[in-house]
Design a protein around this motif. Structure first.
Motif, PDB file in Angstrom:
ATOM      1  N   THR A  15     -67.308  18.599  12.576  1.00  0.00           N
ATOM      2  CA  THR A  15     -68.186  18.861  13.719  1.00  0.00           C
ATOM      3  C   THR A  15     -67.840  20.189  14.380  1.00  0.00           C
ATOM      4  O   THR A  15     -68.729  20.951  14.777  1.00  0.00           O
ATOM      5  CB  THR A  15     -68.089  17.723  14.748  1.00  0.00           C
ATOM      6  OG1 THR A  15     -68.417  16.484  14.117  1.00  0.00           O
ATOM      7  CG2 THR A  15     -69.051  17.938  15.905  1.00  0.00           C
ATOM      8  N   TYR A  18     -69.196  22.934  12.141  1.00  0.00           N
ATOM      9  CA  TYR A  18     -70.650  23.012  12.277  1.00  0.00           C
ATOM     10  C   TYR A  18     -71.019  23.726  13.580  1.00  0.00           C
ATOM     11  O   TYR A  18     -71.886  24.606  13.607  1.00  0.00           O
ATOM     12  CB  TYR A  18     -71.254  21.611  12.251  1.00  0.00           C
ATOM     13  CG  TYR A  18     -72.759  21.582  12.332  1.00  0.00           C
ATOM     14  CD1 TYR A  18     -73.537  21.506  11.175  1.00  0.00           C
ATOM     15  CD2 TYR A  18     -73.417  21.638  13.562  1.00  0.00           C
ATOM     16  CE1 TYR A  18     -74.928  21.485  11.254  1.00  0.00           C
ATOM     17  CE2 TYR A  18     -74.795  21.631  13.647  1.00  0.00           C
ATOM     18  CZ  TYR A  18     -75.549  21.541  12.497  1.00  0.00           C
ATOM     19  OH  TYR A  18     -76.915  21.537  12.586  1.00  0.00           O
ATOM     20  N   HIS A  19     -70.358  23.341  14.663  1.00  0.00           N
ATOM     21  CA  HIS A  19     -70.630  23.953  15.969  1.00  0.00           C
ATOM     22  C   HIS A  19     -70.375  25.456  15.934  1.00  0.00           C
ATOM     23  O   HIS A  19     -71.145  26.246  16.488  1.00  0.00           O
ATOM     24  CB  HIS A  19     -69.754  23.293  17.035  1.00  0.00           C
ATOM     25  CG  HIS A  19     -69.786  23.990  18.362  1.00  0.00           C
ATOM     26  ND1 HIS A  19     -70.869  23.936  19.211  1.00  0.00           N
ATOM     27  CD2 HIS A  19     -68.865  24.789  18.976  1.00  0.00           C
ATOM     28  CE1 HIS A  19     -70.619  24.662  20.297  1.00  0.00           C
ATOM     29  NE2 HIS A  19     -69.412  25.186  20.172  1.00  0.00           N
ATOM     30  N   ALA A  22     -73.307  26.996  13.566  1.00  0.00           N
ATOM     31  CA  ALA A  22     -74.695  26.672  13.918  1.00  0.00           C
ATOM     32  C   ALA A  22     -74.990  26.914  15.389  1.00  0.00           C
ATOM     33  O   ALA A  22     -75.945  27.617  15.739  1.00  0.00           O
ATOM     34  CB  ALA A  22     -75.002  25.222  13.550  1.00  0.00           C
ATOM     35  N   ASP A  23     -74.180  26.360  16.259  1.00  0.00           N
ATOM     36  CA  ASP A  23     -74.454  26.442  17.694  1.00  0.00           C
ATOM     37  C   ASP A  23     -73.969  27.753  18.304  1.00  0.00           C
ATOM     38  O   ASP A  23     -74.655  28.363  19.114  1.00  0.00           O
ATOM     39  CB  ASP A  23     -73.801  25.267  18.428  1.00  0.00           C
ATOM     40  CG  ASP A  23     -74.323  23.920  17.936  1.00  0.00           C
ATOM     41  OD1 ASP A  23     -75.501  23.864  17.528  1.00  0.00           O
ATOM     42  OD2 ASP A  23     -73.562  22.939  17.937  1.00  0.00           O
ATOM     43  N   THR A  24     -72.774  28.192  17.923  1.00  0.00           N
ATOM     44  CA  THR A  24     -72.215  29.409  18.512  1.00  0.00           C
ATOM     45  C   THR A  24     -72.748  30.664  17.838  1.00  0.00           C
ATOM     46  O   THR A  24     -73.119  31.635  18.506  1.00  0.00           O
ATOM     47  CB  THR A  24     -70.671  29.393  18.421  1.00  0.00           C
ATOM     48  OG1 THR A  24     -70.169  28.192  19.004  1.00  0.00           O
ATOM     49  CG2 THR A  24     -70.087  30.588  19.156  1.00  0.00           C
ATOM     50  N   GLY A  26     -75.367  30.723  15.535  1.00  0.00           N
ATOM     51  CA  GLY A  26     -76.806  30.686  15.331  1.00  0.00           C
ATOM     52  C   GLY A  26     -77.246  30.699  13.891  1.00  0.00           C
ATOM     53  O   GLY A  26     -78.412  30.962  13.585  1.00  0.00           O
ATOM     54  N   GLU A 200     -65.144  30.193  21.695  1.00  0.00           N
ATOM     55  CA  GLU A 200     -65.700  30.403  23.032  1.00  0.00           C
ATOM     56  C   GLU A 200     -64.604  30.232  24.080  1.00  0.00           C
ATOM     57  O   GLU A 200     -63.600  29.555  23.843  1.00  0.00           O
ATOM     58  CB  GLU A 200     -66.852  29.437  23.287  1.00  0.00           C
ATOM     59  CG  GLU A 200     -66.546  27.973  23.032  1.00  0.00           C
ATOM     60  CD  GLU A 200     -67.797  27.119  23.126  1.00  0.00           C
ATOM     61  OE1 GLU A 200     -68.591  27.336  24.054  1.00  0.00           O
ATOM     62  OE2 GLU A 200     -67.980  26.243  22.268  1.00  0.00           O
TER      63      GLU A 200
END
Length: 230
Positions: A15, A18-19, A22-24, A26, A200
């Protein structure tokens, strides 16, 4: 760029990985179960940390025989970026994609804390956004992170500039303070510290983000060259 995040029974950092992409970052990412037999749709392969198959026998020893590993080897041989972090690094060693082996930490204790790393080689697809000699903070979380190789293998790693990261202060006894290495082609990276846990400020450090940015940057540049566009 589309990433495959490989999930084995016992993976627990999938996870986080993936974060990170994908999330950080993009980018596109997809969880891929260990039974998968086709990774051709992916541009990059990520093997996360955890305790695949309970770390029975040796860390990564059983995961190495999972169906998906044939595809991981195929992707590596095709020049696609393959990143193995912590348990992922251990699996890459067991699969023969990287030289050496992993032993118990010298202290025989599990280590979980931020560590300072020195960027030894910033001319790889994983490190081109860093400066050579840059000191970064990346967390570690392992009980068997003591990297070992014999003198001949170490000479080869040094000669071919395959040592990408070293510990500023060795926490586990790894030979030559090694924290991360690549294969000779430079497209497979194994590292014990967790860059996906340093993407982050909320996590205490953003220093790991440059690693994932480097992968995407290299992929975009190679894509432009291969397509002949400017």
């Amino acid at each position: 760029m589309r990433f495959a995040v490989i999930v084995f029974p016992g993976s627990n950092c999938d996870t986080d990985m993936y974060h990170a992409v994908a999330d950080t970052l993009g980018s596109e990412a997809e969880y891929v179960w260990h039974t998968e037999r086709d990774l051709s749709r992916f541009d990059g392969i990520l093997l996360p940390g955890g305790f695949s198959y309970g770390d029975y026998l040796r860390t990564g020893a059983i995961a190495r025989f999972a169906n998906v590993m044939e595809e991981v080897v195929k992707a590596a041989n095709a020049g696609k970026p393959v990143l193995g972090v912590c348990n992922g690094f251990q699996i890459l060693l067991e699969a023969g994609l990287l030289p050496g082996a992993m032993r118990r930490n010298e202290s025989l204790k599990f280590i979980c804390r931020p560590e300072k790393l020195v960027v030894e080689n910033n001319a790889t697809m994983f490190t081109n956004s860093y400066e050579k000699g840059e000191v970064i903070t990346i967390p570690v979380a392992h009980g068997e992170g003591n990297y070992f190789c014999d003198d001949d293998a170490l000479q080869e790693l040094e000669k071919n500039n395959q040592i990408v990261f070293r510990y500023a202060s060795n926490p586990n006894g790894s030979v030559a303070d090694i924290a991360g290495i690549t294969n000779r082609a430079g497209n497979v990276l194994g590292m014990m510290p967790h860059p996906e846990r340093a993407v982050e400020k909320l996590l205490g450090s953003e220093d790991g983000l440059k690693l994932f940015q480097s992968i995407v940057k290299s992929w975009r540049e190679s894509h432009v060259i291969s397509s002949g566009t400017k």
